[in-house]
Write a protein that holds these residues in place. Sequence first.
Motif, PDB file in Angstrom:
ATOM      1  N   LEU A 278      57.726 -26.865 -78.048  1.00 30.88           N
ATOM      2  CA  LEU A 278      57.473 -25.860 -77.006  1.00 30.88           C
ATOM      3  C   LEU A 278      56.864 -26.478 -75.747  1.00 30.88           C
ATOM      4  N   THR A 279      56.183 -27.608 -75.913  1.00 29.43           N
ATOM      5  CA  THR A 279      55.536 -28.218 -74.749  1.00 29.43           C
ATOM      6  C   THR A 279      56.297 -29.430 -74.236  1.00 29.43           C
ATOM      7  N   GLY A 280      57.272 -29.902 -75.006  1.00 26.55           N
ATOM      8  CA  GLY A 280      58.011 -31.086 -74.589  1.00 26.55           C
ATOM      9  C   GLY A 280      57.155 -32.338 -74.591  1.00 26.55           C
ATOM     10  N   MET A 281      56.221 -32.387 -75.515  1.00 30.17           N
ATOM     11  CA  MET A 281      55.309 -33.532 -75.587  1.00 30.17           C
ATOM     12  C   MET A 281      55.526 -34.232 -76.934  1.00 30.17           C
ATOM     13  N   PRO A 282      55.344 -35.559 -76.974  1.00 29.68           N
ATOM     14  CA  PRO A 282      55.692 -36.296 -78.191  1.00 29.68           C
ATOM     15  C   PRO A 282      54.647 -36.250 -79.307  1.00 29.68           C
ATOM     16  N   ALA A 283      53.412 -35.852 -78.996  1.00 34.03           N
ATOM     17  CA  ALA A 283      52.368 -35.922 -80.025  1.00 34.03           C
ATOM     18  C   ALA A 283      51.411 -34.759 -79.871  1.00 34.03           C
ATOM     19  N   VAL A 284      50.709 -34.473 -80.969  1.00 35.96           N
ATOM     20  CA  VAL A 284      49.690 -33.423 -80.891  1.00 35.96           C
ATOM     21  C   VAL A 284      48.525 -33.773 -81.808  1.00 35.96           C
ATOM     22  N   ALA A 285      47.312 -33.601 -81.284  1.00 35.08           N
ATOM     23  CA  ALA A 285      46.101 -33.759 -82.090  1.00 35.08           C
ATOM     24  C   ALA A 285      45.729 -32.360 -82.568  1.00 35.08           C
ATOM     25  N   MET A 286      45.716 -32.155 -83.875  1.00 39.26           N
ATOM     26  CA  MET A 286      45.584 -30.798 -84.405  1.00 39.26           C
ATOM     27  C   MET A 286      44.139 -30.347 -84.638  1.00 39.26           C
ATOM     28  N   THR A 287      43.189 -31.270 -84.676  1.00 41.17           N
ATOM     29  CA  THR A 287      41.878 -30.900 -85.214  1.00 41.17           C
ATOM     30  C   THR A 287      40.944 -30.122 -84.291  1.00 41.17           C
ATOM     31  N   PRO A 288      41.087 -30.148 -82.957  1.00 42.75           N
ATOM     32  CA  PRO A 288      40.085 -29.432 -82.154  1.00 42.75           C
ATOM     33  C   PRO A 288      39.980 -27.951 -82.510  1.00 42.75           C
ATOM     34  N   LYS A 289      38.747 -27.452 -82.491  1.00 45.69           N
ATOM     35  CA  LYS A 289      38.469 -26.144 -83.075  1.00 45.69           C
ATOM     36  C   LYS A 289      38.475 -24.999 -82.087  1.00 45.69           C
TER      37      LYS A 289
ATOM     38  N   PRO B 122      48.531 -42.818 -78.865  1.00 53.85           N
ATOM     39  CA  PRO B 122      47.885 -43.777 -79.782  1.00 53.85           C
ATOM     40  C   PRO B 122      46.374 -43.573 -79.930  1.00 53.85           C
ATOM     41  N   PHE B 123      45.781 -42.816 -79.016  1.00 55.84           N
ATOM     42  CA  PHE B 123      44.317 -42.691 -79.029  1.00 55.84           C
ATOM     43  C   PHE B 123      43.854 -41.420 -79.730  1.00 55.84           C
ATOM     44  N   ALA B 124      44.782 -40.634 -80.256  1.00 59.88           N
ATOM     45  CA  ALA B 124      44.439 -39.351 -80.879  1.00 59.88           C
ATOM     46  C   ALA B 124      43.470 -39.548 -82.045  1.00 59.88           C
ATOM     47  N   PRO B 125      42.598 -38.591 -82.266  1.00 61.39           N
ATOM     48  CA  PRO B 125      41.573 -38.725 -83.307  1.00 61.39           C
ATOM     49  C   PRO B 125      42.119 -38.499 -84.714  1.00 61.39           C
ATOM     50  N   ALA B 126      41.410 -38.993 -85.693  1.00 60.48           N
ATOM     51  CA  ALA B 126      41.721 -38.741 -87.102  1.00 60.48           C
ATOM     52  C   ALA B 126      41.164 -37.373 -87.472  1.00 60.48           C
ATOM     53  N   PRO B 127      41.689 -36.741 -88.500  1.00 53.29           N
ATOM     54  CA  PRO B 127      42.834 -37.148 -89.309  1.00 53.29           C
ATOM     55  C   PRO B 127      44.146 -36.620 -88.754  1.00 53.29           C
ATOM     56  N   TRP B 128      45.248 -37.192 -89.227  1.00 53.21           N
ATOM     57  CA  TRP B 128      46.552 -36.640 -88.894  1.00 53.21           C
ATOM     58  C   TRP B 128      47.488 -36.792 -90.090  1.00 53.21           C
ATOM     59  N   VAL B 129      48.585 -36.034 -90.047  1.00 52.08           N
ATOM     60  CA  VAL B 129      49.533 -35.988 -91.157  1.00 52.08           C
ATOM     61  C   VAL B 129      50.630 -37.027 -90.920  1.00 52.08           C
ATOM     62  N   VAL B 130      50.965 -37.799 -91.948  1.00 47.31           N
ATOM     63  CA  VAL B 130      52.106 -38.721 -91.836  1.00 47.31           C
ATOM     64  C   VAL B 130      53.030 -38.538 -93.033  1.00 47.31           C
ATOM     65  N   HIS B 131      54.312 -38.867 -92.815  1.00 47.01           N
ATOM     66  CA  HIS B 131      55.291 -38.835 -93.894  1.00 47.01           C
ATOM     67  C   HIS B 131      55.251 -40.182 -94.595  1.00 47.01           C
TER      68      HIS B 131
ATOM     69  N   ASP C 168      41.940 -47.881 -90.264  1.00 46.94           N
ATOM     70  CA  ASP C 168      42.938 -48.556 -91.087  1.00 46.94           C
ATOM     71  C   ASP C 168      44.274 -48.718 -90.387  1.00 46.94           C
ATOM     72  N   GLN C 169      44.782 -47.597 -89.854  1.00 40.20           N
ATOM     73  CA  GLN C 169      46.170 -47.613 -89.427  1.00 40.20           C
ATOM     74  C   GLN C 169      46.369 -47.602 -87.928  1.00 40.20           C
ATOM     75  N   ALA C 170      45.362 -47.248 -87.203  1.00 42.24           N
ATOM     76  CA  ALA C 170      45.533 -47.196 -85.759  1.00 42.24           C
ATOM     77  C   ALA C 170      44.200 -47.525 -85.115  1.00 42.24           C
ATOM     78  N   ALA C 171      44.071 -48.774 -84.750  1.00 43.60           N
ATOM     79  CA  ALA C 171      42.787 -49.246 -84.250  1.00 43.60           C
ATOM     80  C   ALA C 171      42.374 -48.526 -82.978  1.00 43.60           C
ATOM     81  N   GLN C 172      43.331 -47.887 -82.299  1.00 50.14           N
ATOM     82  CA  GLN C 172      43.015 -47.308 -81.003  1.00 50.14           C
ATOM     83  C   GLN C 172      42.475 -45.872 -81.076  1.00 50.14           C
ATOM     84  N   ALA C 173      42.629 -45.209 -82.212  1.00 52.55           N
ATOM     85  CA  ALA C 173      42.167 -43.820 -82.325  1.00 52.55           C
ATOM     86  C   ALA C 173      40.700 -43.747 -81.910  1.00 52.55           C
ATOM     87  N   PHE C 174      40.354 -42.727 -81.118  1.00 50.83           N
ATOM     88  CA  PHE C 174      39.014 -42.746 -80.524  1.00 50.83           C
ATOM     89  C   PHE C 174      37.918 -42.274 -81.457  1.00 50.83           C
ATOM     90  N   GLY C 175      38.257 -41.704 -82.602  1.00 48.54           N
ATOM     91  CA  GLY C 175      37.198 -41.239 -83.496  1.00 48.54           C
ATOM     92  C   GLY C 175      37.602 -39.980 -84.217  1.00 48.54           C
TER      93      GLY C 175
END
Lengths: 449, 524, 146
Positions: B151-162, B321-330, B343-350
């Motif tokens: 819907l937004t035409g964006m490649p990624a989404v950080a789901m955790t913000p409340k 690449p800077f999105a925060p943990a956690p996220w879902v992967v296949h 572990d998997q993405a050294a750049q995630a900000f926290g």
Amino acid sequence: MRYLPLTPDDRAQMLGVIGAPDIDALFADVPAAARKRELFDLPRRAGELEVERELGLLAARNRPAGSGPFFCGAGAYRHHVPATVDHIIQRSEFLTSYTPYQPEIAQGTLQVLFEFQTQVAALTGMDVANASMYDGSTACAEAVMMSQRVTRREKAILSGGLHPHYAAVTQTIAHAEGMHIVRQAAALDAEAAVIAAIDAETACVVVQTPNVFGVVTDVTRIAEAAHAAGALLIVVTTEAVSFGLLKSPGEMGADIAVAEGQSIGNALNYGGPYIGLFACREKLVRQMPGRLCGETIDAQGRRGYVLTLSTREQHIRREKATSNICTNSGLCALAFTIHLSLLGEVGLRQMAALNHSRARELAAALGGVVEVLTPRFFNEIAVRVPKRAGDASSVVEALLTDGIVAGVPYSRLDPHAGLDDILLLACTETTTSEDIAALSAALKRRLGQ
Amino acid sequence: MTMNSVGRPTAPNAAANGAEGFASLTGARGLLQDEPLLFELGGWDKTGVDFDAPDHDASDLGDLVRAAPIGLAGLSEPETMRHYVRLSQKNHAIDLALYPLGSCTMKHNPRLNEKMARLAGFADLHPLQPVSTTQGALELIDRLAHWLKTLTGMPAVAMTPKAGAHGELCGLLCIRAAHEAAGHGHRRRVLVPTSAHGTNPATAAFVGYSVEEIAQTADGRVDLADLEAKLGPDVAAIMVTNPNTCGLFERDVIEIARITHAHGAYFYCDGANFNAIVGKVRPGDLGVDAMHINLHKTFSTPHGGGGPGAGPVVLSAALAPFAPAPWVVHGPDGLTLVEEAKDQAAQAFGRMCAFQGQMGMFVRAYAYMRSHGSDGLRQVAEDAVLNANYIKAMLSAEMTPAFPDGPCMHEALFDDRWLDGTGVSTLDFAKAMIDEGFHPMTMYFPLVVHGAMLIEPTETESKRELDRFCEALLALARAAKAGDAQRFTGAPYLAPLSRLDETLAARKPKLTWRPEHDATPAAE
Amino acid sequence: MNQRVFPPRVIPVLNCPDNLIRENPMRFTKDHEWVEVDGDVATVGITAYAAEQLGDVVFVETPDVGKTIKAGDGFAVVESVKAASDVYAPISGQVVEANAALGDAPETVNAAPEAAGWFAKVKLANPAEVEALMDRPAYEAYLQTL
């Protein structure tokens, strides 16, 4: 579409009133290149039955906590919530209202918030509480930032007993604001290390009790050491039911008490929405984050409630606000308050006592099977699984095949602590003696005893 | 035949006609009850929950046990029900009438969503139980993420913000991390239009940025020349709401993005007003780098009297690449959660919060999206914009739109010029709406318009309800102009309470009930 | 004063008879602070115009005693229900006294803004700064331009 009341006739008439030839004319300000003619590549509308079917299938692929023996805690707890709670929070007037900006027609929400603040202050033993934060971890981060405003110092010491997610959130958010976060190594008993680390630059120390390993700590000595150095003590609690049995943060000298309130009134919900509790000493109130509800009178002298001390908040103070928080956890606060009204003083004490009793039963049952590490606990214990069993994760995976969810491996919270053999197990009033017996028997079997 | 010998009159007599000045003896008003505080009603020894006696005592805890009373009050179940049902009746709600708070998107909350969120397979899941036992939940998060990205035409989404503000924080932390990774940590300024919501500057300050305002043009948009003048090598980002808080689409948005990027800064878009363009316009096509989506606005999860919300943040490829943990992967064994960024993405900000975000809201939002589909969501935007323009057209007969030229988007903004000389303020007018059965609109926001009245009807209002609303406001406007100031300055007259003394509340804060507390505080 | 509220369109008439009997003339800033110098100590507050604009004052954050302030910097905050405004130091120096009475009675700022509602007393670092400020006729003329 069932949620859209306008008919084609309505739309045509309304366009006539507006004086627009068609709906596209109303989107004239959108650059033509960005206006999508075709529908997006997503499924078309679906009836209620079809949506229920799809979501029902997804839900069926999960194992609900209540479907068998279940021992996960570590910051979220499965408690029984009376049916009354869920009924009331689904009343239209609570569910479908906004933040109470018009107090004359929001006294329902406002009076509930005032009751909520009073309950939270009582539970934590503090003077004042706010109208809630997102969850316990963000409340913790906000408390640390508040300590910077109060003390005008930069350093925060996080005890090794603090939930690793809370530490990570605090590190992320408070560090971004320019604070220096000292995160101590994971430890069951963190008191001595915390006291040793306090110095004249310390804005606050953050100590959790019961801590992530379940250990109940008297933080009075830490409070004394912090206050002697001019620092604040922030006490974190992730299991709010423990307030019904244990000495409160306020009694032990905390300046700010934060907690996860999910345990009271709120379901597990796979991690959210939850409710951050935030309470402090009266003299710090103007540095608090979040909304506050206060008592006042109306033009005819009748008692009423309003949101107050708003000048701390983003909509007035903007870049000088104490926090950027706007929407909080209103409906979760309502659920919390209703559940706690039903419990009352005696009910909460009974519930807490029952939780503790079940955990004693668990500790006794596991004592001969694994090493129980937590010396004084409320409803959660840490155990060490023997080397021959692999690590805690493999024990949990193995017991799943027995239909038992055997708690949370500490490594799931903090994979780098080198504590792969530590397993965290919680009991609540929903845990039965049969559950405990099943866990104990399965563990014995798996560990070859 | 049998006779009714009681003879009770069945039609009202003359005395029941017109109760002007009537007051009940108890202070109650028919169905509307006065209701004391829980602590005045309940008792320390009363409870509405039955428990078994514990098998073990707490002697093992010694003096860690709480000896002093906690100070709670309890009620039996019937008393609890009455207390909270009575309180509920003092609230306005969407289910009762139009709730036209601008930029708040108070739309109908489908009850199907509530039912779905309460399925044991979602509600009774622990955030830390093994991921092999929560595959359906992870699948739902993944599907919702797919919808949001599409819907937004964006490649990624950080789901955790409340919530929205938490999403803003997440977006700015991504931006900060990206600048630092590129060696541009010196970029510390954020540009925010004067019309922005307060959370924008508050969030920028929260991450240690200084905030500078961008001027607005006479037609309510970002002043490009001022933006260009203020952009520079020390600017980290701009934060622009689109459609903006004046209810207008930023016509030059693509140019805004271009010059922002040309100066090495990122474009944060406040997505609070996404409802106006959902299904029609993709923010990704406008050059946006990050945008939070208030699921409690556009995607109908209930506001609940102030939350909970949910504020996932869509991200451009540069920020993903800077999105925060956690996220879902296949993974090979199905879906899994990456919970530890190291572990998997050294750049995630926290990390933004303790667990996976607002799962309960995800279920509701997904049920809503599936119900609408891509076709229904497009209709949502179109009807929301149509309703707002209809209100703007109808009310312009008596009120002064702040930006009369051209269409508005999903909300109509009026100023208070039309009240000049009436002795009635925006606040008075809003309070009089309460007596007519409507919730006031957003007032005095945005700050750039004098005496602002921002009206957002949403797409879930019928034409009949819109007409009722417009007729009521037009009648009020005529009354104000006709000199009936008293109708306004003392309003509301028919609400559970009249205007509250906010000065008293702020000067002498009483934030909790205390036993010694007088039932009614004395006026100062 | 950095205000976020919209000023009413009618400028209130100043009504401060207490100024007439003062020994030391008051000086004013364009941000609506006043200064009254006695020896090397300046008393600082906000003007009647500012107090009127703010509406009911509910809280005043006065500076800590001993704090060094610089002309033009925010040194106090005054709050009404819906607005928080920074008060800028009209002059530089060291705070020697803060008006503690405002803690319990912030309404004094409304009742007597240019007298009992003073914010702080400051030991002047640079007395020449005072000379650069407006006198009352100049300030009143300035108000008419707003």
